[in-house]
Design a protein around this motif. Structure first.
Motif, PDB file in Angstrom:
ATOM      1  N   LYS A 195     -37.422 -13.791  -8.695  1.00  0.00           N
ATOM      2  CA  LYS A 195     -38.219 -14.688  -9.529  1.00  0.00           C
ATOM      3  C   LYS A 195     -38.735 -13.897 -10.718  1.00  0.00           C
ATOM      4  O   LYS A 195     -39.085 -12.722 -10.592  1.00  0.00           O
ATOM      5  N   GLN A 236     -40.763 -11.158  -8.697  1.00  0.00           N
ATOM      6  CA  GLN A 236     -41.040 -11.221  -7.256  1.00  0.00           C
ATOM      7  C   GLN A 236     -39.752 -11.473  -6.486  1.00  0.00           C
ATOM      8  O   GLN A 236     -38.756 -11.941  -7.057  1.00  0.00           O
ATOM      9  N   GLU A 240     -42.062 -13.616  -1.912  1.00  0.00           N
ATOM     10  CA  GLU A 240     -43.266 -13.247  -2.661  1.00  0.00           C
ATOM     11  C   GLU A 240     -44.096 -12.193  -1.919  1.00  0.00           C
ATOM     12  O   GLU A 240     -45.329 -12.160  -2.000  1.00  0.00           O
ATOM     13  N   LYS A 243     -44.338  -7.766  -5.559  1.00  0.00           N
ATOM     14  CA  LYS A 243     -44.562  -8.251  -6.925  1.00  0.00           C
ATOM     15  C   LYS A 243     -44.625  -7.070  -7.876  1.00  0.00           C
ATOM     16  O   LYS A 243     -45.463  -6.169  -7.710  1.00  0.00           O
TER      17      LYS A 243
END
Length: 263
Positions: A195, A236, A240, A243
């Motif tokens: 992400k 991420q 998650e 990070k």
């Protein structure tokens, strides 16, 4: 009687002598002026518009030289965007990670609109969008990590001071501001970068450049802008659980060269 005849002859001679003593002066000659040759008229390299119409690629007698108050310019340029990445930091789950952010350079077309408030002062707005690859370099234990890619749209408003209004060559300097946001953000898809998000940013900018009138209302422009902006991004994994946050002084140098038309 002889005496009287002699006296009469002398009297007649005295009267007749002045008449024969007069000398007739020659009549003055008439003066004839020679015709003067007219001086040649120098030719001027300006097209005379036929029926009041000047061609699109002609410089005519009614073409205004240089730029000044009331002029509106549309410019199409080839734009080179060169991020400097002057100062960056990386963190993993809040802990300092080491390494630095590296952003690729890109060349794209640019559209600019410019209006002259006075002979010396103008305002312009640039519209362009470029795509850049983002990576983290020098990460301890990982080396180089591909983060992803993103398109950036950085509209920039600049107020410029032009030094030579109404001249073919007209240099300028300017100050302005940039607001940049990122779209079509694509994460690299690695274990740590599934992400990717990049925040909106902005900052001041300065520029130098010049306009040169080529023919008619067509001008050549060369411009260099230095933008100052700090970018915040984070990557991420899907869960998650990890990070990575990055802070980078992107500070791109933007160089453009193109053709513009005055309306």
């Amino acid at each position: 009687m002889k005496f009287n005849a002699f006296a009469l002859a002398a009297a007649v001679g005295a009267v007749a002598t002045p008449a024969f003593a007069q000398v007739t002066a020659p009549a003055p000659q008439a003066t004839v002026s020679a015709p003067m040759t007219a001086a040649p008229v120098p030719s001027v390299n300006i097209h005379a518009p036929a029926s009041g119409h000047c061609g699109l690629f002609q410089t005519c007698a009614n073409t205004r030289i240089g730029l000044g108050k009331g002029d509106f310019i549309v410019r199409l340029s080839a734009l080179g965007v060169m991020p400097e990445d002057r100062d960056s930091s990386l963190r993993l789950n809040g802990a300092h990670l080491g390494g630095r952010v590296k952003t690729t350079r890109q060349v794209m077309p640019e559209l600019t609109f410019e209006y002259f408030f006075t002979d010396n002062v103008s305002v312009d707005l640039i519209a362009a969008s470029t795509r850049h690859e983002i990576a983290a370099e020098g990460v301890p234990g990982l080396g180089k990590v591909d983060v992803g890619s993103a398109w950036v749209l950085p509209p920039t408003v600049t107020f410029a001071w032009h030094f030579r209004p109404h001249k073919r060559f007209n240099p300028y300097v300017g100050v302005g501001a940039t607001l940049a946001w990122f779209h079509n953000v694509s994460p690299a898809g690695g274990p740590l970068t599934q992400k990717l998000n990049i925040g909106v940013t902005g900052g001041p900018s300065v520029n130098v450049g010049f306009d040169y009138q080529v023919v008619g209302n067509w001008f050549f422009n060369f411009d260099v802008k230095q933008m100052f902006m700090r970018v915040h991004a984070w990557a991420q994994n899907n869960a998650e659980t990890t990070k990575i946050t990055a802070h980078d002084s992107l500070d791109p140098t933007v160089v453009g060269a193109g053709i513009e038309y005055r309306f």
